[in-house]
Structures are given as structure tokens and as C-alpha cells.
Motif scaffolding. Structure first.
Motif, PDB file in Angstrom:
ATOM      1  N   VAL A  93      -1.935   1.641  -5.688  1.00 46.72           N
ATOM      2  CA  VAL A  93      -2.407   2.443  -6.672  1.00 46.72           C
ATOM      3  C   VAL A  93      -3.638   3.243  -6.204  1.00 46.72           C
ATOM      4  CG1 VAL A  93      -3.548   2.360  -8.809  1.00 46.72           C
ATOM      5  CG2 VAL A  93      -1.701   0.928  -8.559  1.00 46.72           C
ATOM      6  N   ALA A  94      -4.500   2.769  -5.633  1.00 51.01           N
ATOM      7  CA  ALA A  94      -5.814   3.351  -5.241  1.00 51.01           C
ATOM      8  C   ALA A  94      -5.291   4.609  -4.260  1.00 51.01           C
ATOM      9  CB  ALA A  94      -6.873   2.528  -4.676  1.00 51.01           C
ATOM     10  N   GLU A  95      -4.591   4.506  -3.520  1.00 54.25           N
ATOM     11  CA  GLU A  95      -4.178   5.420  -2.562  1.00 54.25           C
ATOM     12  C   GLU A  95      -3.157   6.510  -2.945  1.00 54.25           C
ATOM     13  OE1 GLU A  95      -4.291   1.903   1.195  1.00 54.25           O
ATOM     14  OE2 GLU A  95      -2.317   2.848   0.535  1.00 54.25           O
ATOM     15  N   LEU A  96      -2.212   6.318  -3.773  1.00 53.04           N
ATOM     16  CA  LEU A  96      -1.396   7.079  -4.294  1.00 53.04           C
ATOM     17  C   LEU A  96      -1.736   7.908  -5.445  1.00 53.04           C
ATOM     18  CD1 LEU A  96       2.030   5.199  -3.663  1.00 53.04           C
ATOM     19  CD2 LEU A  96       1.228   7.353  -2.266  1.00 53.04           C
ATOM     20  N   PHE A  97      -2.617   7.257  -6.386  1.00 51.60           N
ATOM     21  CA  PHE A  97      -2.720   7.931  -7.820  1.00 51.60           C
ATOM     22  C   PHE A  97      -4.390   7.962  -8.017  1.00 51.60           C
ATOM     23  CE2 PHE A  97       1.234   5.323  -8.046  1.00 51.60           C
ATOM     24  CZ  PHE A  97       2.020   6.256  -8.006  1.00 51.60           C
ATOM     25  N   PRO A  98      -4.781   9.087  -7.672  1.00 52.09           N
ATOM     26  CA  PRO A  98      -6.239   9.124  -7.999  1.00 52.09           C
ATOM     27  C   PRO A  98      -6.655   9.051  -9.433  1.00 52.09           C
ATOM     28  CG  PRO A  98      -5.435  11.230  -7.360  1.00 52.09           C
ATOM     29  CD  PRO A  98      -4.132  10.344  -7.199  1.00 52.09           C
ATOM     30  N   ARG A  99      -7.819   8.740  -9.611  1.00 49.90           N
ATOM     31  CA  ARG A  99      -8.624   8.769 -10.909  1.00 49.90           C
ATOM     32  C   ARG A  99      -8.542  10.163 -11.461  1.00 49.90           C
ATOM     33  NH1 ARG A  99     -13.073   6.505 -13.564  1.00 49.90           N
ATOM     34  NH2 ARG A  99     -14.519   7.962 -14.590  1.00 49.90           N
TER      35      ARG A  99
ATOM     36  N   GLY B 170       0.861  -1.089   0.059  1.00 49.65           N
ATOM     37  CA  GLY B 170       0.075   0.004   0.060  1.00 49.65           C
ATOM     38  C   GLY B 170       0.955   1.197   0.034  1.00 49.65           C
ATOM     39  N   ALA B 171       0.289   2.392  -0.003  1.00 48.46           N
ATOM     40  CA  ALA B 171       1.019   3.602   0.216  1.00 48.46           C
ATOM     41  C   ALA B 171       2.001   3.883   1.253  1.00 48.46           C
ATOM     42  CB  ALA B 171      -0.014   4.792   0.395  1.00 48.46           C
ATOM     43  N   ALA B 172       1.489   3.064   2.401  1.00 53.35           N
ATOM     44  CA  ALA B 172       2.599   3.178   3.589  1.00 53.35           C
ATOM     45  C   ALA B 172       4.005   2.629   3.117  1.00 53.35           C
ATOM     46  CB  ALA B 172       2.053   2.701   4.906  1.00 53.35           C
ATOM     47  N   GLU B 173       3.851   1.288   2.574  1.00 56.40           N
ATOM     48  CA  GLU B 173       4.995   0.467   1.999  1.00 56.40           C
ATOM     49  C   GLU B 173       5.886   1.148   1.081  1.00 56.40           C
ATOM     50  OE1 GLU B 173       2.236  -2.414   3.902  1.00 56.40           O
ATOM     51  OE2 GLU B 173       2.016  -0.687   2.428  1.00 56.40           O
ATOM     52  N   VAL B 174       5.253   1.846   0.129  1.00 59.28           N
ATOM     53  CA  VAL B 174       5.683   2.674  -0.806  1.00 59.28           C
ATOM     54  C   VAL B 174       6.520   4.025  -0.351  1.00 59.28           C
ATOM     55  CG1 VAL B 174       5.424   3.982  -2.788  1.00 59.28           C
ATOM     56  CG2 VAL B 174       4.138   1.889  -2.538  1.00 59.28           C
ATOM     57  N   GLU B 175       5.840   4.710   0.700  1.00 52.01           N
ATOM     58  CA  GLU B 175       6.421   5.803   1.406  1.00 52.01           C
ATOM     59  C   GLU B 175       7.849   5.420   1.838  1.00 52.01           C
ATOM     60  OE1 GLU B 175       5.319   9.009   1.778  1.00 52.01           O
ATOM     61  OE2 GLU B 175       3.158   9.274   1.228  1.00 52.01           O
ATOM     62  N   THR B 176       7.704   4.151   2.760  1.00 53.75           N
ATOM     63  CA  THR B 176       8.879   3.773   3.509  1.00 53.75           C
ATOM     64  C   THR B 176      10.061   3.422   2.468  1.00 53.75           C
ATOM     65  OG1 THR B 176       7.493   3.038   5.155  1.00 53.75           O
ATOM     66  CG2 THR B 176       9.471   1.998   4.978  1.00 53.75           C
ATOM     67  N   TRP B 177       9.737   2.545   1.348  1.00 54.84           N
ATOM     68  CA  TRP B 177      10.798   2.115   0.521  1.00 54.84           C
ATOM     69  C   TRP B 177      11.511   3.509  -0.189  1.00 54.84           C
ATOM     70  CZ3 TRP B 177       7.062  -1.762  -1.851  1.00 54.84           C
ATOM     71  CH2 TRP B 177       6.741  -2.725  -0.906  1.00 54.84           C
ATOM     72  N   SER B 178      10.490   4.538  -0.367  1.00 57.49           N
ATOM     73  CA  SER B 178      11.153   5.570  -1.222  1.00 57.49           C
ATOM     74  C   SER B 178      12.242   6.316  -0.487  1.00 57.49           C
ATOM     75  CB  SER B 178       9.700   6.562  -1.418  1.00 57.49           C
ATOM     76  OG  SER B 178       9.563   7.328  -0.119  1.00 57.49           O
ATOM     77  N   ALA B 179      12.340   6.265   0.797  1.00 57.15           N
ATOM     78  CA  ALA B 179      13.392   6.841   1.525  1.00 57.15           C
ATOM     79  C   ALA B 179      14.568   6.249   1.112  1.00 57.15           C
ATOM     80  CB  ALA B 179      13.103   6.681   3.006  1.00 57.15           C
ATOM     81  N   ASP B 180      14.828   5.165   0.637  1.00 59.91           N
ATOM     82  CA  ASP B 180      16.049   4.459   0.047  1.00 59.91           C
ATOM     83  C   ASP B 180      16.272   4.781  -1.209  1.00 59.91           C
ATOM     84  OD1 ASP B 180      16.360   3.467   2.617  1.00 59.91           O
ATOM     85  OD2 ASP B 180      15.324   1.589   2.151  1.00 59.91           O
ATOM     86  N   HIS B 181      15.278   5.601  -1.957  1.00 58.58           N
ATOM     87  CA  HIS B 181      15.690   5.464  -3.457  1.00 58.58           C
ATOM     88  C   HIS B 181      15.393   7.008  -3.890  1.00 58.58           C
ATOM     89  CE1 HIS B 181      15.605   1.376  -3.622  1.00 58.58           C
ATOM     90  NE2 HIS B 181      14.374   1.193  -2.935  1.00 58.58           N
ATOM     91  N   GLU B 182      16.170   7.371  -4.965  1.00 58.99           N
ATOM     92  CA  GLU B 182      15.990   8.763  -5.749  1.00 58.99           C
ATOM     93  C   GLU B 182      14.712   8.672  -6.275  1.00 58.99           C
ATOM     94  OE1 GLU B 182      19.783   9.862  -7.963  1.00 58.99           O
ATOM     95  OE2 GLU B 182      20.356   7.871  -7.578  1.00 58.99           O
TER      96      GLU B 182
ATOM     97  N   LEU C 135       5.673  12.123  -2.455  1.00 57.03           N
ATOM     98  CA  LEU C 135       5.673  11.711  -1.070  1.00 57.03           C
ATOM     99  C   LEU C 135       6.037  12.400   0.357  1.00 57.03           C
ATOM    100  CD1 LEU C 135       7.058   8.325  -2.616  1.00 57.03           C
ATOM    101  CD2 LEU C 135       4.727   8.933  -2.407  1.00 57.03           C
ATOM    102  N   SER C 136       5.798  11.880   1.386  1.00 53.56           N
ATOM    103  CA  SER C 136       6.117  12.745   2.705  1.00 53.56           C
ATOM    104  C   SER C 136       7.512  12.659   2.820  1.00 53.56           C
ATOM    105  CB  SER C 136       5.370  11.888   3.688  1.00 53.56           C
ATOM    106  OG  SER C 136       5.699  10.484   4.142  1.00 53.56           O
ATOM    107  N   THR C 137       8.346  11.600   2.183  1.00 56.85           N
ATOM    108  CA  THR C 137       9.618  11.524   2.261  1.00 56.85           C
ATOM    109  C   THR C 137      10.281  12.754   1.425  1.00 56.85           C
ATOM    110  OG1 THR C 137       9.663  10.015   0.726  1.00 56.85           O
ATOM    111  CG2 THR C 137       9.773   9.138   2.748  1.00 56.85           C
ATOM    112  N   GLY C 138       9.596  13.493   0.545  1.00 57.50           N
ATOM    113  CA  GLY C 138      10.103  14.500  -0.394  1.00 57.50           C
ATOM    114  C   GLY C 138      10.435  13.776  -1.705  1.00 57.50           C
ATOM    115  N   ARG C 139      10.455  12.528  -1.651  1.00 54.19           N
ATOM    116  CA  ARG C 139      10.538  11.815  -3.203  1.00 54.19           C
ATOM    117  C   ARG C 139       9.212  11.900  -3.835  1.00 54.19           C
ATOM    118  NH1 ARG C 139      16.106  11.644  -2.592  1.00 54.19           N
ATOM    119  NH2 ARG C 139      16.881  10.157  -1.089  1.00 54.19           N
ATOM    120  N   VAL C 140       9.588  11.225  -5.133  1.00 56.90           N
ATOM    121  CA  VAL C 140       8.372  11.347  -6.074  1.00 56.90           C
ATOM    122  C   VAL C 140       7.745   9.849  -6.258  1.00 56.90           C
ATOM    123  CG1 VAL C 140       7.749  11.658  -8.325  1.00 56.90           C
ATOM    124  CG2 VAL C 140       8.249  13.672  -7.078  1.00 56.90           C
ATOM    125  N   ALA C 141       6.847   9.401  -6.360  1.00 56.04           N
ATOM    126  CA  ALA C 141       6.391   8.069  -6.944  1.00 56.04           C
ATOM    127  C   ALA C 141       5.656   8.457  -8.359  1.00 56.04           C
ATOM    128  CB  ALA C 141       5.659   7.301  -6.198  1.00 56.04           C
TER     129      ALA C 141
END
Length: 413
Positions: free
Chosen positions: A151-157, A128-140, A283-289
């Protein structure tokens, strides 16, 4: 914490094509998948798709071409529209379609990625979005190519690009024995739906892949909801009757003594609501998905473009990433605009074909039925969706094709 390059969420054709291409380009990448390769091989049928010219060329460029026996390649496509008489034509494909069970293809891609040193993280369930947020801290940058919750939580229709709010077809995909191979077959039963069939290489060797697309409320829809495990014989006999009524060109190739689904795990029932989502999330980490593939666009499979579009979007994204950052919102919007050059025509084409054909498209069908050169041109459009939509959306282009072929059609009554 040291950044580990790019994170890719999802190990379908989009995620793995992206991961393999980034790996090939020397970009550090981590792939997050909710299944191992062995688990994928043991899973339920995910789809029945044909991969076309550009998709297959990308796989060859990656050194990841797998399972291509000649019997699994379709070098002809036959279109049949039910009527009295039926409207039919067959064309030769310049570049054969390849239908391969994704329970073979996707694990093979994943094995390629890991055997070449790729970093794989197998997650527990769909992230879910929480996992993507957490992983994003490790990536550019983190690219989401799958994951129902994320998908449903991060990318609205995107309402501007999503004209439907419910499924336009009820679907039944399956693998069968007892249908003689005869290339790609596209059968239309007006007011009822469409049935596609093609030879397909599977875990059990050559089989017949078939997709039934039933218009909700129509006579085909109840069949797509039948339960095979409850009464396998009744399911098979009912399908024979359905094909005889709505796709007679398939029915005439059936051997009743051996016709049946390969097994309960080789059927897939459901429905798809066509949707385009906003492709970039801050994302809250400052990164982008960035969303690609089915995480960005889910089209009905009526034009057979899903896997091919996913492969294209992955390739575009990989090339942009390899060009260097920063990977912020502007980067994401730029990549999405470049992907839309193909995704837009595919989406418009798929949404259009969910409705009855326009008068000029029907004239193109009729012209192809009397001119083999035009029939060849028609079926090869499936491998070039930008050119296909340019034709199907423009009466003037249809008229030009008919004139160039010197096809004379009777005036509409």
C-alpha cells in the motif's frame, strides 16, 4: 505465460468479498493471503465492527452468511452525550447490526472460497510492491485489498482527500465478559472521546465488544495505552472507573464480579491516521494495480463504516470486472469513481465526526432526544452513509427533518 484472470491481494473483508463475488460471477480469480484460515482463527483480535444492512445482504447473496445467533444482533441503538443533564435517545434499527469476531467471519469466508474451488496462495508475510509487480505478470488485473508495504509503496497519499496527517484518536478495542447486553451503545464524552459497545459473537460465544476512542492529550488517552498483561486487575478496575466517568450507561450494566477482558489476545491498542490514497498504480509489467478497501481508504472507526465500505467497494469492483476489460488505467479510474460515490460520503462523515459537532448536528441530536420517530430515523442513518452525510452536512436537511417531526427546540443562547 497464460494469464490467470484476476489477482486479489489480501484476505480481509474486501479481498474475500471480491474473490467470492468474482467466483460467483464465473471470473477466474487467484487470492493471495498472508495467513491460512486456521492461522486467522488463532490470531489476535483484529477489530470490533458491526456489519450493517447492505453488507449483510451481500453476504446472503454470496451464500456466505455465518454465525448469526439472535443474541449477537443489535436491533436498537442508544446514543448518550455526557452532560448535566446528559443528552440521550434510543432508536429501533429496521435492519439489525451484526457484530461478529472477524477471527470467525474471515476464515469462514476463506473456507467458502476454497471449498468452491478457489485458488489460494498463502504468502510469507505482508507483500510489498515487488511481490505485487511479480504476481501481476500472471493476471489481467491485480487488485490490492490489503498489505501494509504494498500500500505504502504503490498508492501514494491523496492530499486533496486526506485532511489529517496524524491520528485523531488513540484506540482500544476489546472483548469483555460481565457487561449485560443492551443493543448498540454510542457514548460521547465531550472533549475526551467516544466509547462504543455492542453484543458480539466470538470464539467463546457471546461477549461484549467495546471500542474506546480517546482524543490525544485528553483524559481518556492514558487508559488506551495501559498494558493488560502487566497487571490485569489494575487494567480492569481502571476501565470500570473510566466507564463510570465517561460512559455511565455502559457502567451501569457491568457486573464487577465477572467484568474482565476475555484474554490478552482479545485486546487491540493503537491509532489510525485517516488517509485516502491514489487508487490506481501502473506497474512495470504493463499491468495495473487497483486499490480497494483499507488499501485505498483508511478511515477512523468513529462512524463504524470501515468493514461496510470495504464490502461495498469489493462488490462494485467485482461487477465492473465481470463486465470485461481491458483492465487498464482508464478502467481503474472508472471503478474508483464509482466506489467514491459511497466512499466519499463515508470519508467526509468520518472526518467530520472527529471534530466537535456542528450546531445543526447538535440540534439533530437534541431533536432525536425528544422525538422517538426522529431517534429511529437518526440511528438508521448509520446503515445508509450516503443519506447520513447528506443530512449531517446540510443544516437545511436537519431543519426539514425537525420540521417534519414537529420538534420545537429552544433557541440557542
Amino acid at each position: 505465460m497464460t494469464s490467470k484472470g484476476i489477482g486479489v491481494v489480501g484476505a480481509g473483508i474486501s479481498g474475500l468479498t471480491l474473490a467470492l463475488r468474482l467466483q460467483q460471477l464465473g471470473v477466474d480469480v487467484t487470492l493471495y493471503a498472508d495467513s491460512s484460515a486456521d492461522e486467522m482463527r488463532r490470531s489476535r483480535l483484529p477489530n470490533t465492527v458491526a456489519r450493517m444492512k447492505s453488507t449483510r445482504a451481500r453476504e446472503q447473496a454470496l451464500g456466505s452468511e455465518h454465525f448469526t445467533p439472535a443474541v449477537s444482533l443489535s436491533d436498537t441503538a442508544k446514543i448518550s452525550i455526557k452532560g448535566e443533564p446528559p443528552l440521550e435517545f434510543q432508536g429501533s434499527l429496521e435492519h439489525p447490526f451484526h457484530a461478529l469476531d472477524f477471527r470467525l467471519l474471515i476464515p469462514a469466508f476463506l473456507d467458502d472460497f476454497t471449498s468452491r474451488g478457489g485458488r489460494l496462495v498463502v504468502t510469507e508475510g505482508s507483500p510489498g510492491a515487488a511481490e505485487v509487480e511479480t504476481w501481476s505478470a500472471d493476471h489481467e488485473l491485480i487488485v490490492v485489498a490489503a498489505g501494509r508495504r504494498s500500500v505504502a509503496e504503490l498508492f501514494p497519499r491523496d492530499d486533496r482527500r486526506s485532511p489529517y496527517d496524524r491520528p485523531q484518536r488513540s484506540l482500544l478495542a476489546g472483548l469483555y465478559t460481565g457487561i449485560a447486553p443492551a443493543g448498540f451503545s454510542y457514548n460521547v464524552s465531550p472533549g475526551c472521546g467516544e466509547i462504543f459497545q455492542m453484543p458480539m459473537w466470538t470464539r467463546d460465544g457471546l461477549a461484549a465488544g467495546m471500542l474506546v476512542e480517546a482524543i490525544p492529550g485528553g483524559p481518556l488517552e492514558p487508559f488506551t495505552r495501559l498494558s493488560y498483561p502487566d497487571d490485569p486487575r489494575a487494567f480492569t478496575r481502571t476501565l470500570e472507573k473510566v466507564l463510570a466517568e465517561h460512559a455511565p450507561r455502559i457502567a451501569e450494566r457491568i457486573d464487577s464480579g465477572s467484568f474482565a477482558p476475555l484474554g490478552p489476545d482479545d485486546l487491540l491498542q493503537g491509532a489510525v491516521t485517516p488517509v485516502v490514497r491514489t487508487p490506481v498504480a501502473k506497474l512495470s509489467t504493463g499491468r495495473v494495480a487497483l486499490a480497494i478497501g483499507d488499501a485505498w481508504i483508511t478511515n477512523d472507526p468513529i462512524t463504524g463504516q470501515g468493514a461496510n465500505l470495504g464490502s461495498h467497494c469489493a462488490w462494485v469492483t467485482a461487477e465492473a470486472i465481470a463486465g470485461g476489460g481491458p483492465y487498464g488505467e482508464e478502467f481503474g479510474r472508472s471503478v474508483a469513481a464509482e466506489m467514491w460515490r459511497v466512499a466519499g460520503p463515508v470519508t467526509e462523515w468520518s472526518n467530520s465526526f472527529l471534530q466537535p459537532p456542528t450546531e445543526h448536528v447538535f440540534r439533530l441530536f437534541a431533536g432525536a432526544a425528544v422525538d422517538r420517530g426522529l431517534a429511529d430515523r437518526f440511528v438508521n442513518l448509520f446503515s445508509d452513509p450516503v443519506a447520513a452525510w447528506a443530512v449531517f452536512s446540510d443544516p437545511a436537511q436537519v431543519d426539514a427533518l425537525l420540521a417534519a417531526s414537529e420538534v420545537s427546540l429552544p433557541a440557542a443562547s
